[in-house]
Design an enzyme around this catalytic site. Sequence first.
Site, PDB file in Angstrom:
ATOM      1  N   ARG A  26      -5.890 -12.387  24.552  1.00 57.83           N
ATOM      2  CA  ARG A  26      -5.462 -11.074  25.058  1.00 57.83           C
ATOM      3  C   ARG A  26      -5.852 -10.847  26.512  1.00 57.83           C
ATOM      4  NH1 ARG A  26      -4.097  -6.976  21.134  1.00 57.83           N
ATOM      5  NH2 ARG A  26      -2.758  -8.137  19.739  1.00 57.83           N
ATOM      6  N   ARG A  30      -3.663  -4.113  27.802  1.00 60.53           N
ATOM      7  CA  ARG A  30      -3.891  -2.732  28.247  1.00 60.53           C
ATOM      8  C   ARG A  30      -5.103  -2.513  29.146  1.00 60.53           C
ATOM      9  NH1 ARG A  30      -3.073  -0.606  22.269  1.00 60.53           N
ATOM     10  NH2 ARG A  30      -4.049  -2.636  22.077  1.00 60.53           N
ATOM     11  N   ARG A  39       4.182  -1.333  31.044  1.00 59.71           N
ATOM     12  CA  ARG A  39       4.325  -0.868  29.666  1.00 59.71           C
ATOM     13  C   ARG A  39       4.960   0.522  29.643  1.00 59.71           C
ATOM     14  NH1 ARG A  39       4.552   0.365  25.008  1.00 59.71           N
ATOM     15  NH2 ARG A  39       3.031   0.053  23.349  1.00 59.71           N
ATOM     16  N   ASP A  76       4.299 -12.070  20.652  1.00 60.98           N
ATOM     17  CA  ASP A  76       3.480 -11.580  19.540  1.00 60.98           C
ATOM     18  C   ASP A  76       3.728 -12.427  18.300  1.00 60.98           C
ATOM     19  OD1 ASP A  76       1.704  -9.012  19.003  1.00 60.98           O
ATOM     20  OD2 ASP A  76       2.773  -9.520  17.164  1.00 60.98           O
ATOM     21  N   TYR A 150       1.013  -9.621   7.008  1.00 61.25           N
ATOM     22  CA  TYR A 150       1.727  -8.483   7.613  1.00 61.25           C
ATOM     23  C   TYR A 150       3.049  -8.224   6.891  1.00 61.25           C
ATOM     24  CZ  TYR A 150      -1.521  -8.084  11.519  1.00 61.25           C
ATOM     25  OH  TYR A 150      -2.648  -7.865  12.271  1.00 61.25           O
TER      26      TYR A 150
HETATM   27  O1  CP3 Z   1      -2.638 -12.140  26.220  1.00 62.55           O
HETATM   28  C1  CP3 Z   1      -2.399 -12.651  25.102  1.00 62.55           C
HETATM   29  O2  CP3 Z   1      -3.295 -12.975  24.313  1.00 62.55           O
HETATM   30  C2  CP3 Z   1      -0.965 -13.033  24.771  1.00 62.55           C
HETATM   31  C3  CP3 Z   1      -0.197 -12.132  23.988  1.00 62.55           C
HETATM   32  C4  CP3 Z   1      -0.536 -11.785  22.552  1.00 62.55           C
HETATM   33  C5  CP3 Z   1      -0.286 -10.493  22.007  1.00 62.55           C
HETATM   34  N1  CP3 Z   1      -0.516 -10.545  20.665  1.00 62.55           N
HETATM   35  C6  CP3 Z   1       0.167  -9.332  22.782  1.00 62.55           C
HETATM   36  C7  CP3 Z   1      -0.028  -7.988  22.236  1.00 62.55           C
HETATM   37  C8  CP3 Z   1      -0.993 -12.582  21.503  1.00 62.55           C
HETATM   38  C9  CP3 Z   1      -1.477 -14.026  21.529  1.00 62.55           C
HETATM   39  C10 CP3 Z   1      -0.957 -11.787  20.313  1.00 62.55           C
HETATM   40  C11 CP3 Z   1      -1.315 -12.296  18.978  1.00 62.55           C
HETATM   41  C12 CP3 Z   1      -1.402 -11.365  17.862  1.00 62.55           C
HETATM   42  N2  CP3 Z   1      -0.567 -10.289  17.572  1.00 62.55           N
HETATM   43  C13 CP3 Z   1      -2.310 -11.488  16.787  1.00 62.55           C
HETATM   44  C14 CP3 Z   1      -3.337 -12.588  16.643  1.00 62.55           C
HETATM   45  C15 CP3 Z   1      -4.543 -12.365  17.483  1.00 62.55           C
HETATM   46  C16 CP3 Z   1      -5.429 -11.242  17.002  1.00 62.55           C
HETATM   47  O3  CP3 Z   1      -5.510 -10.237  17.737  1.00 62.55           O
HETATM   48  O4  CP3 Z   1      -6.061 -11.390  15.955  1.00 62.55           O
HETATM   49  C17 CP3 Z   1      -2.066 -10.429  15.895  1.00 62.55           C
HETATM   50  C18 CP3 Z   1      -2.817 -10.143  14.605  1.00 62.55           C
HETATM   51  C19 CP3 Z   1      -0.956  -9.699  16.398  1.00 62.55           C
HETATM   52  C20 CP3 Z   1      -0.276  -8.519  15.783  1.00 62.55           C
HETATM   53  C21 CP3 Z   1      -0.415  -7.322  16.626  1.00 62.55           C
HETATM   54  N3  CP3 Z   1       0.221  -7.115  17.834  1.00 62.55           N
HETATM   55  C22 CP3 Z   1      -1.224  -6.178  16.370  1.00 62.55           C
HETATM   56  C23 CP3 Z   1      -2.112  -5.999  15.157  1.00 62.55           C
HETATM   57  C24 CP3 Z   1      -1.034  -5.294  17.437  1.00 62.55           C
HETATM   58  C25 CP3 Z   1      -1.593  -3.894  17.546  1.00 62.55           C
HETATM   59  C26 CP3 Z   1      -3.011  -3.897  17.969  1.00 62.55           C
HETATM   60  C27 CP3 Z   1      -3.105  -3.607  19.417  1.00 62.55           C
HETATM   61  O5  CP3 Z   1      -3.951  -4.230  20.091  1.00 62.55           O
HETATM   62  O6  CP3 Z   1      -2.368  -2.719  19.877  1.00 62.55           O
HETATM   63  C28 CP3 Z   1      -0.170  -5.903  18.370  1.00 62.55           C
HETATM   64  C29 CP3 Z   1       0.286  -5.360  19.671  1.00 62.55           C
HETATM   65  C30 CP3 Z   1       0.029  -6.192  20.883  1.00 62.55           C
HETATM   66  N4  CP3 Z   1       0.251  -7.542  20.955  1.00 62.55           N
HETATM   67  C31 CP3 Z   1      -0.410  -5.720  22.151  1.00 62.55           C
HETATM   68  C32 CP3 Z   1      -0.441  -6.838  22.999  1.00 62.55           C
HETATM   69  C33 CP3 Z   1      -0.779  -6.853  24.466  1.00 62.55           C
HETATM   70  C34 CP3 Z   1      -0.688  -4.273  22.514  1.00 62.55           C
HETATM   71  C35 CP3 Z   1       0.628  -3.608  22.680  1.00 62.55           C
HETATM   72  C36 CP3 Z   1       0.595  -2.398  23.544  1.00 62.55           C
HETATM   73  O7  CP3 Z   1       0.691  -2.526  24.774  1.00 62.55           O
HETATM   74  O8  CP3 Z   1       0.531  -1.292  22.972  1.00 62.55           O
END
Ligand code: CP3
Length: 344
Positions: A26, A30, A39, A76, A150
């Site tokens: 990540r 944000r 965003r 994602d 999920y």
């Molecule tokens: O920078 C990076 O790591 C690359 C991009 C990336 C994202 N998600 C972007 C993202 C990666 C590698 C992921 C993987 C991901 N997505 C996982 C596995 C890693 C982990 O965190 O355990 C999982 C479980 C997801 C599913 C997911 N996507 C969730 C549960 C959420 C909501 C939680 C949150 O942080 O908001 C997301 C959204 C998400 N994926 C965001 C980002 C940058 C936030 C979105 C926003 O801007 O609101």
Amino acid sequence: MNKTEKPILKILSGETPERNPIWLMRQAGRYLPEYRDLRAKAKNFLNMCLTPEWATEITLQPIRRFDFDAAILFADILLVPMALGAGLEFREGEGPVLEKVSGEAFLDRLRYDDQKVQPVYETISRVKKELPEKTTLIGFCGAPWTVGCYMIDGNSKNDFVISKAWVKEKPDLLAKLISILIEASAEYLSHQIEAGAECLQIFESWGGLLQGDDFAKWVIAPTRELINRVKKKHPAIRIIGFPREATQNDYLKYAAESGVDAVSIDFNLPLSFAKEKLQPVKPLQGNLNPDLLVKGGNDMLRATEEILTTFGKKHIFNLGHGVVPQTPPEHVAELVKFVQNFRA
Ligand code: CP3
């Protein structure tokens, strides 16, 4: 830089680099004001993932600011269920919501449509052109069990109680879903490699929900099958696995049996265990607590030094889970500098 000289790829091939490479799960997101700006313009998170111009920009944002050794594709893990035809929505302040798997008929209707993730491959080739020569591009997907969780529960609000119940009560249906996910994910990852991804990470964020035989059956075996399929087409690709919150025994079995080239460890795994038992099996990545990156200062640097001293140079520095939104970007700059200047 020649591909074989990139420190992350060296470690994944069992060699020892000159210094410890660093990237952060990540690292785009944000906590960066430039991400929040984009965003706000893009409004919808899925749109952002599926618009190559935006996804490229976001992938590169942390690379412009910090001297990371790798960029991770901005996308994602839930894009695979989307491409299978399961409804996906990211609700503001609520996280992802997926259409729940209702039964066998639902699974029979799923068809992986690779066209739907074409923008992801386009993002990879655009990023590849703009990345500094020394920076490794990491592609990724979620592991079948985690993505399956999920799809079965629809969201992460109830600790995946339905998914855990399926392990005991509906193993045949679960096996069918997992095999659909293996096939789709193998195609998705292969196409990421063909577009330019230089190594891959498989996120098993909910691996810790299972233990022992269940872990072997639903985490290790599907991961091995997925990796076998990808490596059959692309034998040289290197793959990092992240079985978050698995038990120590399960980490050991995962390292030995899943087919990964390196194991990313969560921040709860004790360093002594990781060094003495796990590192002899596979190179490791991790595991600074993301809260220490929020805190910064001496606490962050002392813990970082302990990780570096414990594992030595054959180790990819990272967090034990993703960067959280309240992280001050200055702390990330300080961490990167510290790791890159560290000499044991
Ligand atoms: O920078 C990076 O790591 C690359 C991009 C990336 C994202 N998600 C972007 C993202 C990666 C590698 C992921 C993987 C991901 N997505 C996982 C596995 C890693 C982990 O965190 O355990 C999982 C479980 C997801 C599913 C997911 N996507 C969730 C549960 C959420 C909501 C939680 C949150 O942080 O908001 C997301 C959204 C998400 N994926 C965001 C980002 C940058 C936030 C979105 C926003 O801007 O609101």
